[in-house]
Design an enzyme around this catalytic site. Structure first.
Site, PDB file in Angstrom:
ATOM      1  N   ASN A  95      11.597  -0.438 -16.102  1.00 18.83           N
ATOM      2  CA  ASN A  95      10.814  -0.587 -14.863  1.00 18.83           C
ATOM      3  C   ASN A  95      11.114  -1.989 -14.344  1.00 18.83           C
ATOM      4  OD1 ASN A  95       8.821  -0.696 -12.871  1.00 18.83           O
ATOM      5  ND2 ASN A  95       7.237  -1.267 -14.326  1.00 18.83           N
ATOM      6  N   GLY A  96      11.678  -2.101 -13.159  1.00 19.20           N
ATOM      7  CA  GLY A  96      11.990  -3.423 -12.608  1.00 19.20           C
ATOM      8  C   GLY A  96      13.349  -3.401 -11.929  1.00 19.20           C
ATOM      9  N   ARG A 149       2.863   5.872 -10.379  1.00 20.55           N
ATOM     10  CA  ARG A 149       3.708   4.680 -10.243  1.00 20.55           C
ATOM     11  C   ARG A 149       5.068   4.996  -9.625  1.00 20.55           C
ATOM     12  NH1 ARG A 149       1.963   0.380 -13.369  1.00 20.55           N
ATOM     13  NH2 ARG A 149       4.045  -0.494 -13.346  1.00 20.55           N
ATOM     14  N   HIS A 182      -3.654  -5.528  26.344  1.00 22.78           N
ATOM     15  CA  HIS A 182      -2.400  -6.283  26.382  1.00 22.78           C
ATOM     16  C   HIS A 182      -1.209  -5.433  25.943  1.00 22.78           C
ATOM     17  CE1 HIS A 182      -4.715  -9.867  27.226  1.00 22.78           C
ATOM     18  NE2 HIS A 182      -5.560  -9.449  26.299  1.00 22.78           N
ATOM     19  N   LYS A 237      -4.495   4.117   6.169  1.00 17.30           N
ATOM     20  CA  LYS A 237      -4.830   5.325   5.388  1.00 17.30           C
ATOM     21  C   LYS A 237      -4.218   6.552   6.039  1.00 17.30           C
ATOM     22  CE  LYS A 237      -5.695   3.960   2.456  1.00 17.30           C
ATOM     23  NZ  LYS A 237      -5.892   2.616   2.032  1.00 17.30           N
ATOM     24  N   CYS A 256       7.773   2.656 -11.161  1.00 19.66           N
ATOM     25  CA  CYS A 256       8.254   3.379 -12.330  1.00 19.66           C
ATOM     26  C   CYS A 256       7.210   3.284 -13.437  1.00 19.66           C
ATOM     27  CB  CYS A 256       9.575   2.876 -12.885  1.00 19.66           C
ATOM     28  SG  CYS A 256      10.923   2.893 -11.725  1.00 19.66           S
ATOM     29  N   GLU A 299      -0.254   6.564   5.788  1.00 18.95           N
ATOM     30  CA  GLU A 299       0.398   6.673   4.484  1.00 18.95           C
ATOM     31  C   GLU A 299       0.226   8.036   3.830  1.00 18.95           C
ATOM     32  OE1 GLU A 299      -0.832   4.104   1.198  1.00 18.95           O
ATOM     33  OE2 GLU A 299      -2.862   4.035   2.002  1.00 18.95           O
ATOM     34  N   TRP A 333      10.600   5.478  -9.489  1.00 19.44           N
ATOM     35  CA  TRP A 333      10.545   5.194  -8.058  1.00 19.44           C
ATOM     36  C   TRP A 333      11.857   4.469  -7.768  1.00 19.44           C
ATOM     37  CZ3 TRP A 333      10.778   1.056  -4.699  1.00 19.44           C
ATOM     38  CH2 TRP A 333      10.323   1.286  -3.390  1.00 19.44           C
ATOM     39  N   GLU A 339      -7.281  -0.847   8.329  1.00 12.69           N
ATOM     40  CA  GLU A 339      -7.291  -0.084   7.086  1.00 12.69           C
ATOM     41  C   GLU A 339      -7.320   1.416   7.374  1.00 12.69           C
ATOM     42  OE1 GLU A 339      -6.562  -0.509   4.192  1.00 12.69           O
ATOM     43  OE2 GLU A 339      -7.577   1.017   3.023  1.00 12.69           O
ATOM     44  N   LYS A 353       2.153   3.599  -6.513  1.00 11.14           N
ATOM     45  CA  LYS A 353       0.865   2.910  -6.554  1.00 11.14           C
ATOM     46  C   LYS A 353       1.026   1.401  -6.723  1.00 11.14           C
ATOM     47  CE  LYS A 353      -3.637   2.753  -6.776  1.00 11.14           C
ATOM     48  NZ  LYS A 353      -4.345   2.921  -5.507  1.00 11.14           N
TER      49      LYS A 353
HETATM   50  O1  M6R Z   1      -2.150  -3.337  -6.238  1.00  8.56           O
HETATM   51  P1  M6R Z   1      -2.230  -4.072  -4.920  1.00  8.56           P
HETATM   52  O2  M6R Z   1      -3.602  -4.128  -4.387  1.00  8.56           O
HETATM   53  O3  M6R Z   1      -1.610  -5.433  -5.004  1.00  8.56           O
HETATM   54  O4  M6R Z   1      -1.357  -3.207  -3.951  1.00  8.56           O
HETATM   55  C1  M6R Z   1      -1.143  -3.610  -2.627  1.00  8.56           C
HETATM   56  C2  M6R Z   1      -0.602  -2.480  -1.781  1.00  8.56           C
HETATM   57  O5  M6R Z   1       0.602  -2.007  -2.323  1.00  8.56           O
HETATM   58  C3  M6R Z   1      -1.588  -1.305  -1.687  1.00  8.56           C
HETATM   59  O6  M6R Z   1      -2.830  -1.728  -1.214  1.00  8.56           O
HETATM   60  C4  M6R Z   1      -1.034  -0.242  -0.737  1.00  8.56           C
HETATM   61  O7  M6R Z   1      -0.972  -0.718   0.558  1.00  8.56           O
HETATM   62  C5  M6R Z   1      -1.883   1.034  -0.815  1.00  8.56           C
HETATM   63  N1  M6R Z   1      -1.035   2.182  -0.964  1.00  8.56           N
HETATM   64  C6  M6R Z   1      -2.660   1.285   0.405  1.00  8.56           C
HETATM   65  O8  M6R Z   1      -3.442   2.421   0.305  1.00  8.56           O
END
Ligand code: M6R
Length: 614
Positions: free
Chosen positions: A99-100, A27, A510, A491, A2, A494, A73, A487, A609
């Site tokens: 927010n929270g 956010r 395996h 990517k 949020c 997501e 969010w 990674e 984010k």
């Molecule tokens: O702000 P942070 O690095 O702590 O965030 C961690 C994850 O939420 C963040 O890396 C998330 O996995 C990304 N969307 C990946 O692209």
């Protein structure tokens, strides 16, 4: 999650709020709303993006020089018009954005229902609005006292901005666990979850600390800490923002993600600016000045992080064990915090986070601190919660990362971890002087090598086009390149919603090998390193089962290029630095595929984010 914004001053609040919400949309983006404090107080909110809110508000009264705005969010209650913020208390006295999470909202809600309160939404925030109002009306106290008393009954995390319609000359802002920044202008104040909505108005900001409550009026603000034993005011510390508006614009790119991928030559240079000197072969991390003894003498290093930052941590494990010879473990912060881990006082815990606000990482830090470990942070957002709650650390200085999919933050984190590992190795003697100097020189070449990879974008796009309709993908790598495979898979899934898995290549036998057929793209990160021959065998195993191989290889590789369906070459580097190069084609592949599939690259579904809820 949020985003919250607020304004109090002499200008019209609405345009400031809307622009601020657009900056904070990363956010959370399932609903949005604003409240304008004018003669009648107008609140507008709806499901969808900030642009939907703008359409909703068209032609309506948007007058007001005080206002609040929110982009959501969803946690409690599905994304819809009613659950969108701001929330107004039942008798209309208080308007709140939050927010929270309020953990004990159910119990409080039942009590308020027994006292005649009715609720419109399913949110925890409306419960707080009504609780404040109940105390205000029943106790005949002023708004600030009502907020203070209500918060003493709340369990949870919050960044809050509150307006009381009977006291229209000020806003109340409170922070516990969720970030809140106050911009100090001339005769005006701005409030936001981070500095991006503020920077174009003022560079003077105050970062609220946990339990800080600010009462902000036209003629000034009062700050106090609700937990402090000393009653009375706290002196605000004003920081100067180093952010530029250009850094938070798309600057001609179609998406923030693409801009951030292309920024990496510069962002990595920024990460090591003033820290490494290839001419003198010096490396200095100022933020670790007081922690170098703890690091060099550590019996064990534990890295905690989430998501992409966790993958950077996995690369860090290889780096620290190779260069510094200190046993290193990497753990998801969300697991670490709940499993009563064994932590010794001579352990060093390194928390990695782009945002510096990830709730699980923050909680894991608190746990490690309680157990007496030295806790360090590797964070991007200056002034965020993690750097403020750690014993020391290193900022990544990658600049604002706005695309939800993390790209330049990852390479900046790996760069910082490389420097930490090198510095420990140099101090402890586990790296020779020559190895140390060679690594500094190699590191300094990385930005130019990334620029060379970025020039291959068209080639990478052409390969991506062929696999835009894939339903699954497998990413393989070994050693330093295994976290890169993970990674790459993250990517892809997501932002394009294609199911993808990242695996250590040898593990394929395996289980995952059963998935391979002529429709399965297998992306193999296979640059030259110690296990090159092994990964060549893994590629053959995939080909024998008719799988499609897209291989990331070192320039001039003529072995894999004969076996693979497609190869993308990256420049040669020290094995340990290869993740910084080989991840770039994977970022581009996922970007191009997502765009071709018509996905919202910068704001993928269900994500936000910064994950400030556990
Ligand atoms: O702000 P942070 O690095 O702590 O965030 C961690 C994850 O939420 C963040 O890396 C998330 O996995 C990304 N969307 C990946 O692209």
């Amino acid at each position: 999650m949020c985003g919250i914004v607020g304004y109090i001053g002499e200008k019209q609040a609405y345009p400031i709020l809307i622009k601020g919400l657009k900056r904070l949309e990363y956010r959370g983006y399932d609903s949005a709303g604003v409240a304008l404090i004018n003669a009648h107080c107008s609140t507008y909110k709806c499901r969808g993006k900030v642009s939907d809110l703008e359409a909703e508000v068209e032609g309506k009264n948007i007058e007001g020089t005080i206002g609040l705005g929110h982009t959501r969010w969803a946690t409690h209650g599905e994304p819809n018009d009613i659950n969108a913020h701001p929330h107004t208390s039942m008798h209309g006295k208080f308007i709140i954005i939050h927010n929270g999470i309020i953990e004990n909202y159910n119990r409080l809600k039942s009590k308020l229902i027994n006292r005649g309160y009715e609720f419109k939404s399913e949110t925890d925030t409306e419960v707080l609005a009504n609780l404040i109002e109940y105390i205000y009306l029943k106790g005949k106290v002023n708004a600030v006292t009502a907020v203070e008393l209500a918060l003493s009954k709340i369990v949870g995390a919050y960044g809050l901005v509150i307006a009381c319609v009977d006291e229209k000359d000020h806003l109340i802002a409170v922070r516990k666990g969720s970030p809140l920044v106050i911009g100090v202008g001339s005769g005006e104040y701005f409030l936001a979850s981070d500095a991006t909505p503020i920077v174009e108005h003022t560079k003077s900001v105050i970062y609220l600390q946990d339990n800080d409550m600010a009462v902000i009026g036209l003629n000034g603000m009062n700050l106090k800490n609700l937990n402090s034993k000393q009653s009375g005011e706290k002196k605000p510390i004003i920081h100067k923002l180093e952010l530029d508006v250009d850094e938070i614009e798309k600057s001609g790119y179609d998406h923030y993600m693409l801009k951030e991928i292309h920024e990496q030559p510069r962002s990595i240079s920024d990460t090591f600016r003033g820290r490494i000197n290839p001419a003198t072969h010096e490396l200095k991390l100022g933020g670790l000045h007081y922690n170098m003894d703890a690091l060099t003498n550590a019996k064990r290093i534990i890295i905690i992080a989430c998501g992409t930052s966790y993958h950077a941590g996995l690369v860090g494990e290889y780096l620290i064990e190779e260069f510094a010879r200190i046993p290193t473990e990497v753990e998801y912060a969300s697991e670490f915090r709940y499993r009563d881990p064994i932590i010794y006082k001579d352990d060093v815990v390194i928390a990695i986070s782009q945002s510096g606000e990830t709730a699980d990482t923050l909680a894991a830090i608190e746990l490690a601190k309680e157990k007496g470990a030295t806790v360090l942070g590797v964070c991007n957002v200056v002034g965020s919660s993690i750097p403020r709650s750690t014993d020391g650390g290193v900022y990544t200085h990658a600049g604002p990362e706005i695309g939800v999919a993390s790209t330049k933050a990852f390479t900046a984190q790996v760069t910082v971890l490389t420097m930490i590992a090198m510095q420990i190795g140099q101090k402890s003697g586990s790296l020779t002087k020559q190895e140390y100097s060679d690594l500094i020189e190699e590191l300094a070449l990385i930005p130019d090598k990334i620029s060379a990879i970025l020039k291959k974008s068209d080639e990478i796009k052409a390969i991506s086009e062929l696999y835009q309709h894939a339903t699954n993908a497998l990413y393989l790598g070994r050693g330093y390149l295994y976290p890169v495979a993970m990674e790459g898979a993250l990517k892809l899934k997501e932002i394009s919603y294609i199911h993808a898995e990242g695996y250590p290549a040898a593990e394929m036998k395996h289980g995952p090998i059963a998935l391979i057929d002529e429709n399965m793209p297998v992306i193999v990160v296979a640059t030259k390193d110690k296990s090159y021959d092994k990964i060549v065998s893994n590629i053959q195993e995939v080909k024998a089962r008719k799988g499609i191989i897209i291989a990331i290889v070192t320039e001039g590789d003529d072995t894999i290029s004969k076996m693979a369906d497609h190869v993308i070459e990256v420049p040669e580097s020290d094995f340990a630095l290869a993740p910084l190069l080989s991840v770039i084609p994977l970022q581009l592949i996922s970007y191009f595929i997502a765009v071709l599939r018509g996905c919202n690259v910068d704001q993928p579904r269900n994500l936000a984010k910064s994950v400030t809820v556990e």
